[in-house]
Design a protein around this motif. Structure first.
Motif, short mmCIF file in Angstrom:
data_model
loop_
_atom_site.label_atom_id
_atom_site.label_comp_id
_atom_site.label_asym_id
_atom_site.label_seq_id
_atom_site.Cartn_x
_atom_site.Cartn_y
_atom_site.Cartn_z
N LEU A 55 0.82 -1.20 0.00
CA LEU A 55 0.00 0.00 0.00
C LEU A 55 0.86 1.26 0.00
CD1 LEU A 55 -2.95 1.05 0.16
CD2 LEU A 55 -2.68 1.02 2.64
N LYS A 56 1.91 1.26 0.80
CA LYS A 56 2.80 2.42 0.86
C LYS A 56 3.47 2.67 -0.49
CE LYS A 56 6.52 4.59 3.29
NZ LYS A 56 7.22 4.77 4.50
N SER A 57 3.88 1.61 -1.15
CA SER A 57 4.50 1.74 -2.47
C SER A 57 3.53 2.40 -3.45
CB SER A 57 4.92 0.36 -2.97
OG SER A 57 5.36 0.43 -4.28
N ILE A 58 2.29 1.94 -3.46
CA ILE A 58 1.28 2.51 -4.34
C ILE A 58 1.01 3.96 -3.97
CG2 ILE A 58 -1.17 2.41 -4.95
CD1 ILE A 58 -0.94 -0.65 -4.81
N GLU A 59 0.90 4.25 -2.69
CA GLU A 59 0.63 5.62 -2.24
C GLU A 59 1.72 6.58 -2.68
OE1 GLU A 59 0.17 4.99 1.96
OE2 GLU A 59 -1.98 4.66 1.79
N THR A 60 2.96 6.13 -2.62
CA THR A 60 4.08 6.97 -3.05
C THR A 60 4.00 7.29 -4.53
OG1 THR A 60 5.48 6.03 -1.32
CG2 THR A 60 6.60 7.13 -3.15
N ILE A 61 3.72 6.27 -5.33
CA ILE A 61 3.59 6.47 -6.77
C ILE A 61 2.44 7.43 -7.08
CG2 ILE A 61 2.96 5.30 -8.94
CD1 ILE A 61 4.40 2.78 -7.73
N ILE A 62 1.32 7.24 -6.40
CA ILE A 62 0.14 8.08 -6.61
C ILE A 62 0.42 9.52 -6.19
CG2 ILE A 62 -2.23 8.54 -5.86
CD1 ILE A 62 -2.12 6.25 -7.75
N SER A 63 1.02 9.71 -5.04
CA SER A 63 1.31 11.07 -4.56
C SER A 63 2.21 11.81 -5.53
CB SER A 63 1.96 11.01 -3.18
OG SER A 63 1.05 10.54 -2.24
N ASP A 64 3.23 11.13 -6.03
CA ASP A 64 4.12 11.75 -7.01
C ASP A 64 3.36 12.12 -8.28
OD1 ASP A 64 6.19 11.42 -5.23
OD2 ASP A 64 7.11 9.73 -6.28
N ALA A 65 2.49 11.23 -8.73
CA ALA A 65 1.73 11.49 -9.95
C ALA A 65 0.72 12.62 -9.75
CB ALA A 65 1.04 10.22 -10.42
N LEU A 66 0.07 12.63 -8.59
CA LEU A 66 -0.93 13.68 -8.32
C LEU A 66 -0.31 15.07 -8.26
CD1 LEU A 66 -3.26 12.04 -5.65
CD2 LEU A 66 -3.80 12.53 -8.03
N SER A 67 0.94 15.12 -7.86
CA SER A 67 1.60 16.42 -7.76
C SER A 67 2.23 16.85 -9.08
CB SER A 67 2.65 16.39 -6.66
OG SER A 67 3.69 15.50 -7.00
N SER A 68 2.09 16.04 -10.10
CA SER A 68 2.72 16.32 -11.39
C SER A 68 1.69 16.77 -12.43
CB SER A 68 3.42 15.05 -11.89
OG SER A 68 3.95 15.26 -13.17
N ASP A 69 2.15 17.59 -13.34
CA ASP A 69 1.34 17.96 -14.50
C ASP A 69 1.86 17.25 -15.76
OD1 ASP A 69 -0.39 19.61 -13.14
OD2 ASP A 69 0.79 21.42 -13.52
N ASP A 70 2.80 16.34 -15.57
CA ASP A 70 3.40 15.60 -16.68
C ASP A 70 2.55 14.38 -16.99
OD1 ASP A 70 4.95 14.21 -18.49
OD2 ASP A 70 6.70 14.05 -17.19
N ILE A 71 1.89 14.39 -18.13
CA ILE A 71 0.98 13.30 -18.48
C ILE A 71 1.72 11.97 -18.63
CG2 ILE A 71 1.03 13.61 -20.98
CD1 ILE A 71 -2.10 13.22 -20.76
N ASN A 72 2.99 12.02 -19.05
CA ASN A 72 3.78 10.79 -19.19
C ASN A 72 4.05 10.16 -17.81
OD1 ASN A 72 3.95 10.93 -22.01
ND2 ASN A 72 5.68 12.35 -21.86
N LYS A 73 4.31 10.99 -16.83
CA LYS A 73 4.54 10.49 -15.47
C LYS A 73 3.27 9.85 -14.91
CE LYS A 73 6.69 11.85 -11.16
NZ LYS A 73 7.42 12.89 -10.46
N ILE A 74 2.14 10.47 -15.18
CA ILE A 74 0.87 9.93 -14.72
C ILE A 74 0.55 8.62 -15.43
CG2 ILE A 74 -1.62 10.36 -14.60
CD1 ILE A 74 -0.89 13.36 -14.25
N SER A 75 0.79 8.56 -16.72
CA SER A 75 0.56 7.33 -17.48
C SER A 75 1.45 6.20 -16.98
CB SER A 75 0.83 7.56 -18.97
OG SER A 75 -0.10 8.48 -19.49
N GLN A 76 2.69 6.51 -16.67
CA GLN A 76 3.61 5.51 -16.13
C GLN A 76 3.13 5.02 -14.76
OE1 GLN A 76 6.11 3.98 -17.66
NE2 GLN A 76 6.30 2.70 -15.85
N ALA A 77 2.60 5.92 -13.95
CA ALA A 77 2.07 5.53 -12.64
C ALA A 77 0.89 4.58 -12.80
CB ALA A 77 1.66 6.77 -11.85
N ILE A 78 0.03 4.82 -13.78
CA ILE A 78 -1.10 3.94 -14.03
C ILE A 78 -0.61 2.55 -14.41
CG2 ILE A 78 -3.06 3.49 -15.56
CD1 ILE A 78 -3.46 6.57 -15.69
N LYS A 79 0.38 2.48 -15.29
CA LYS A 79 0.92 1.18 -15.71
C LYS A 79 1.57 0.44 -14.53
CE LYS A 79 1.87 2.59 -20.44
NZ LYS A 79 2.90 2.99 -21.39
N THR A 80 2.35 1.15 -13.76
CA THR A 80 3.03 0.55 -12.61
C THR A 80 2.01 0.05 -11.60
OG1 THR A 80 4.92 2.01 -12.91
CG2 THR A 80 4.68 0.98 -10.75
#
Length: 143
Positions: A55-80
């Motif tokens: 859960l912590k691993s997922i939360e970290t990925i999500i928090s990083d993606a939520l704070s980003s405006d980079d669509i590639n970073k968000i797409s990578q977070a979805i895949k991961t």
């Protein structure tokens, strides 16, 4: 001016979505910890440690993606997260089979969390859609 209002509106929607997700995440984590500490055996607590690590691993990925405006970073977070969510589901099911009442207490919020982090209708998908070029056009003229 109209474009600015649409951008502001989309940004506000992103913030509302992110806050809703963060509240769900906090409620889920704290509720589970309290429930497991209160009713769990040593075996359940060991299983829970694995669950909370995932859960912590997922939360970290999500928090990083939520704070980003980079669509590639968000797409990578979805895949991961798609891979991570499968592991999280198995860990959740392991706890649920060992601890009576756990599934009834946390099934709905766990499934909502899993949908938010690993599916097309989830929080990251909503946010990535709002960042795509043409979103404001589609929202205004196709609604």
């Amino acid at each position: 001016m109209n474009n600015y209002k649409m951008q502001l509106s989309a940004q506000q929607e992103r913030q509302i979505t992110a806050r809703r997700f963060q509240k769900l995440q906090t409620d889920l984590r704290l509720g589970m910890i309290e429930y497991i500490n209160e009713k769990g055996t040593d075996i359940v607590k060991i299983l829970a440690k694995g669950y909370f690590d995932k859960l912590k691993s997922i939360e970290t990925i999500i928090s990083d993606a939520l704070s980003s405006d980079d669509i590639n970073k968000i797409s990578q977070a979805i895949k991961t997260n798609k891979r991570s969510v499968t592991r999280l589901k198995f860990a959740y099911q392991s706890i649920a089979t060992q601890l009576p009442g756990f599934k009834e207490e946390f099934e709905a919020s766990t499934m909502q969390f899993i949908e938010d982090v690993g599916s097309k209708g989830g929080v990251l998908n909503d946010i990535s859609c709002s960042l795509m070029p043409g979103f404001f056009y589609m929202r205004t003229y196709l609604s």
